[in-house]
Design a protein around this motif. Sequence first.
Motif, PDB file in Angstrom:
ATOM      1  N   THR A 275       0.329   0.053   4.982  1.00  0.00           N
ATOM      2  CA  THR A 275      -0.935   0.402   5.635  1.00  0.00           C
ATOM      3  C   THR A 275      -1.518  -0.762   6.421  1.00  0.00           C
ATOM      4  N   GLU A 276      -1.281  -1.994   5.964  1.00  0.00           N
ATOM      5  CA  GLU A 276      -1.940  -3.148   6.577  1.00  0.00           C
ATOM      6  C   GLU A 276      -1.224  -3.653   7.829  1.00  0.00           C
ATOM      7  N   ILE A 277       0.080  -3.395   7.970  1.00  0.00           N
ATOM      8  CA  ILE A 277       0.808  -3.888   9.149  1.00  0.00           C
ATOM      9  C   ILE A 277       0.273  -3.277  10.440  1.00  0.00           C
ATOM     10  N   PRO A 278       0.138  -1.933  10.557  1.00  0.00           N
ATOM     11  CA  PRO A 278      -0.418  -1.384  11.806  1.00  0.00           C
ATOM     12  C   PRO A 278      -1.860  -1.833  12.060  1.00  0.00           C
ATOM     13  N   ILE A 279      -2.637  -1.995  10.978  1.00  0.00           N
ATOM     14  CA  ILE A 279      -4.011  -2.487  11.132  1.00  0.00           C
ATOM     15  C   ILE A 279      -3.993  -3.906  11.685  1.00  0.00           C
ATOM     16  N   SER A 280      -3.128  -4.748  11.149  1.00  0.00           N
ATOM     17  CA  SER A 280      -3.026  -6.145  11.591  1.00  0.00           C
ATOM     18  C   SER A 280      -2.681  -6.227  13.071  1.00  0.00           C
ATOM     19  N   LEU A 281      -1.691  -5.441  13.486  1.00  0.00           N
ATOM     20  CA  LEU A 281      -1.247  -5.485  14.890  1.00  0.00           C
ATOM     21  C   LEU A 281      -2.351  -4.993  15.828  1.00  0.00           C
TER      22      LEU A 281
END
Length: 438
Positions: A275-281
């Motif tokens: 969940t956090e990877i797309p948010i980070s990008l």
Amino acid sequence: MALPANRHPITRWLQTAHPVWLTLYASLTAFCLYTCVYVFRKTFSVATFEGLEYWGISFKVWLVTFQVIGYAASKFIGIKIVSELKHEKRLLGIITLVGIAGISWLFFALIPAPYSLLFLLTNGLPLGMIWGIIFSYLEGRRMTEVLGAALSVSFIFSSGFCRSTGGYILQYWHVSESWMPFVAGAVFVIPTGIFLFLIDKIPPPSPEDIALRSKRMPMNKNERMKFLFSFLPGIILFVLSYMLLTAFRDFRDNFSAELWESIGYTGNPAIFTQTEIPISLAVLLVMGSIMFIKNNHTALLINHLIILSGFVLVGVSTFLFQFHNLDPFTWMVLLGLGLYLGYVPFNSIFFDRLLAAFEYVGTVGFIMYVSDAFGYAASVGVLFYKEFGLPQISWLNFMIHGGYILAIIGSILITGSLIYFLHKQYVKQNQKQLLTAT
């Protein structure tokens, strides 16, 4: 004998290299260093300590509460220490603080519950000052948006990464919940040392950086008070906004395992990172793009609008999820995206542009730690309110209600801050015109 930082070959190369190389170097080292440091803080949150209760409260809630109290106290201490810290003391400072945090996990594993709670306090107390010290290597530069976004994205990514790491250690290494945080920290000691060495080789801002972003210097007590009273109404409004964001973000982080379980996701440690990877990008793209805005007043305005959009996204996505128009995974991603669109600017770029827009000589660390101090105090308050005021409400329903409160009140506060700083800019421009005319 070690070479002084300004004479080290890496520093000399960065001083003469193209700015793109400096940006890449500083972004990667800051990102990786804070990711490693975060492991010393949040891996325990993936454990549930199911069945353990003391004085009618679950052991997990006590752990989170004690760590947040330590972290909040650290922010109040950091208002003075971080804003006054000399540059040559930063390396030793980070080593000392991380060391105390790591040793605290060792004692947490060795001392039986509930007495081990004390070591969550000593873990949170030093870690709360590290963010400001790391950011002091990056602030006051032409590329601070990119650098700050990279550092900020590290705690979005690392929030999921360290929980996945902790879950992996529990599930595959068969380590107990009490020992897991110390084992995770031990794994990351060497990477932390490597990236700490590398970040300490970043050269100070160039003359051109200083001309574009104002000079960054430690602030004594009188200078800190002068800054506060110069912008007091705006500071009150955006600090209140940040208090809401911090409490909501901390709740989502600390009880993510319980939240995922309540919506049907169990036994998959990778879910925390997914969940956090797309948010980070997405956040990195949005915040990094602000570097192309040369006018500091315009950039400060855009920062306000990004934060406002984050509040709105939290409210809209929660509404759609509650009425079954969004699946749980998509809701958690959009909820996180809205949260961090609001939270990330306050952790670097917003304050950097504030100083630059009003040509104020100081350091981002001061106002950042004022905001953080009250933000984590709010986080403690929310924990107590949930456990003692609404013990019957589920984690999921509490999150939904919190999302609506964040969206509505946060939008009002940040709009008020926007209006205040637009007025402040108007007054400043009029004063300049009067001086020019005379």
